[in-house]
Write a protein that holds these residues in place. Sequence first.
Motif, mmCIF file in Angstrom:
data_model
loop_
_atom_site.group_PDB
_atom_site.id
_atom_site.type_symbol
_atom_site.label_atom_id
_atom_site.label_comp_id
_atom_site.label_asym_id
_atom_site.label_seq_id
_atom_site.Cartn_x
_atom_site.Cartn_y
_atom_site.Cartn_z
ATOM 1 N N UNK A 207 0.684 -1.095 -0.003
ATOM 2 C CA UNK A 207 -0.120 0.068 -0.119
ATOM 3 C C UNK A 207 0.856 0.995 -0.009
ATOM 4 N N UNK A 208 2.190 1.299 -0.097
ATOM 5 C CA UNK A 208 3.201 2.287 0.197
ATOM 6 C C UNK A 208 2.753 3.407 -0.925
ATOM 7 N N UNK A 209 2.220 3.207 -2.031
ATOM 8 C CA UNK A 209 1.884 3.980 -3.098
ATOM 9 C C UNK A 209 0.627 5.127 -2.493
ATOM 10 N N UNK A 210 0.153 4.784 -1.642
ATOM 11 C CA UNK A 210 -1.068 5.552 -1.401
ATOM 12 C C UNK A 210 -0.916 6.301 -0.129
ATOM 13 N N UNK A 211 -1.020 7.555 -0.082
ATOM 14 C CA UNK A 211 -0.796 8.420 0.893
ATOM 15 C C UNK A 211 -1.705 8.400 1.841
ATOM 16 N N UNK A 212 -3.196 7.856 1.715
ATOM 17 C CA UNK A 212 -4.084 7.533 2.567
ATOM 18 C C UNK A 212 -3.636 6.671 3.633
ATOM 19 N N UNK A 213 -2.950 5.788 3.044
ATOM 20 C CA UNK A 213 -2.471 4.503 3.948
ATOM 21 C C UNK A 213 -1.321 4.762 5.083
ATOM 22 N N UNK A 214 -0.918 6.056 5.177
ATOM 23 C CA UNK A 214 0.435 6.024 5.897
ATOM 24 C C UNK A 214 0.044 6.054 7.268
ATOM 25 N N UNK A 215 -0.955 6.361 7.754
ATOM 26 C CA UNK A 215 -1.242 6.211 9.175
ATOM 27 C C UNK A 215 -1.900 5.026 9.545
ATOM 28 N N UNK A 216 -1.879 4.203 8.916
ATOM 29 C CA UNK A 216 -2.656 2.854 9.343
ATOM 30 C C UNK A 216 -3.993 2.574 8.994
ATOM 31 N N UNK A 217 -4.655 3.388 8.272
ATOM 32 C CA UNK A 217 -5.988 3.551 7.923
ATOM 33 C C UNK A 217 -6.398 2.148 7.036
ATOM 34 N N UNK A 218 -5.358 1.772 6.091
ATOM 35 C CA UNK A 218 -5.682 0.635 5.352
ATOM 36 C C UNK A 218 -5.638 -0.862 6.070
ATOM 37 N N UNK A 219 -4.687 -0.634 6.945
ATOM 38 C CA UNK A 219 -4.597 -2.053 7.561
ATOM 39 C C UNK A 219 -5.751 -2.137 8.708
ATOM 40 N N UNK A 220 -6.357 -1.168 8.981
ATOM 41 C CA UNK A 220 -7.617 -1.148 9.816
ATOM 42 C C UNK A 220 -8.928 -1.579 8.966
ATOM 43 N N UNK A 221 -8.666 -0.934 8.033
ATOM 44 C CA UNK A 221 -9.818 -1.467 6.909
ATOM 45 C C UNK A 221 -9.763 -2.846 6.655
ATOM 46 N N UNK A 222 -8.504 -3.516 6.425
ATOM 47 C CA UNK A 222 -8.080 -4.773 6.247
ATOM 48 C C UNK A 222 -8.634 -5.589 7.201
ATOM 49 N N UNK A 223 -8.573 -5.440 8.458
ATOM 50 C CA UNK A 223 -8.800 -6.123 9.670
ATOM 51 C C UNK A 223 -10.344 -6.025 9.632
ATOM 52 N N UNK A 224 -10.852 -4.905 9.323
ATOM 53 C CA UNK A 224 -12.512 -4.982 9.505
ATOM 54 C C UNK A 224 -12.818 -5.880 8.160
ATOM 55 N N UNK A 225 -12.344 -5.802 7.175
ATOM 56 C CA UNK A 225 -13.051 -6.621 6.038
ATOM 57 C C UNK A 225 -12.923 -8.139 6.409
ATOM 58 N N UNK A 226 -11.715 -8.540 7.140
ATOM 59 C CA UNK A 226 -11.640 -9.883 7.417
ATOM 60 C C UNK A 226 -12.484 -10.357 8.482
ATOM 61 N N UNK A 227 -12.995 -9.402 9.600
ATOM 62 C CA UNK A 227 -13.962 -9.909 10.560
ATOM 63 C C UNK A 227 -15.571 -9.487 10.097
ATOM 64 N N UNK A 228 -15.637 -8.397 9.226
ATOM 65 C CA UNK A 228 -17.101 -7.825 9.256
ATOM 66 C C UNK A 228 -17.393 -8.038 7.910
ATOM 67 N N UNK A 229 -16.612 -8.371 6.760
ATOM 68 C CA UNK A 229 -16.775 -8.494 5.418
ATOM 69 C C UNK A 229 -17.385 -7.043 4.815
#
Length: 344
Positions: A207-229
């Motif tokens: 995800x390093x090409x996306x500035x919006x992922x720099x503060x951990x938001x993309x990892x948070x979304x990834x975990x939410x997708x895994x648990x909540x779909x």
Amino acid sequence: MWPIHAEGAEMVKTQRTRRLAVLLVSFGIAAATAAPVALAAGDDGTISGGGGPNPNAERMSRDRGWVVPLAPLHFGAEPYAQVQSAAATAADEAGCSISAEAATNLALSTTWPEVSPSGESPSPMTLSRYDDQTSLADPEQRAKGLFFNPGVGMWQLDSAGLGKEETAATAIDSSSAAAKMVPYMVDRYCSSINGGSSEASARASAWSDWNACGSGACEDVYQRLGSDGVTKDENVGRYGGAEARKCTFEGAEYDCLYVDPSAAQGEDAWTADDYGPAPLPAPFYAFTYEKSGVDYEVRYWLKGDSGASTDVSASRELGVNARSKLSWDEESTLCDTTTGTGNC
């Protein structure tokens, strides 16, 4: 005059006018074999350019890189199917062990922080509103909506980076965009895994090409997708509200994509006047043409859509950063034969 960032911009007026044989294509595929003779855009118009990275745009992307906590995550049903299909192929061909579901979630995780922090369905039509350099605007200032927004689509493919070989049409099309972005992220992930990184670190690398992922938001979304779909949204289609049309240019018929921000499906906060410093573009047609072996992205505004006194096109050579060089031309030849609009 409208407010646009003037730093580093330059304009050069070229005087060449000649008849060109052009082959117009949309999504890189021609709808006819005859090459019409036309006065076309390419690099023969008024040149805008000289712009570079915009620190304010990068800061805004980072600052808005979050998603409402606990909000249900929605995604267009048809775009989701395109991502899922690309992920199955990418996982099967991956250089490391990754499931199709993990590859799907890996690719989806950047979209909400980038374009839909509300958790609503990211719109495939999303156009960036952070870069406001003069180098992206019509140098003759014929209308406010004649602006070449450089980031396009759910993954904000930008001509400064991952979108340099894309057009607005291919970046909006969730099928072609997914076919590019899913294997790209899976490859980045596997390279990190094979280099000894943890799974979390490998995802961050992907995800390093996306500035919006720099503060951990993309990892948070990834975990939410895994648990909540994700909730699939039947109201968001392949093009996010853009419409595949038939157009004629100098008498020949071609495919083209009509992009009208007011028709955006899914999250449309980016269409608000105050969303960002860059102008919201007037509706335009997106297509590609080849001249002398060089491919160009073209965005074409009918005067009835932009409010300018003439039709106007802006051309970008594929591979070139739009901030560095665009060619703007007065036009009068495009007809949308699907609706009978334009020069018919």
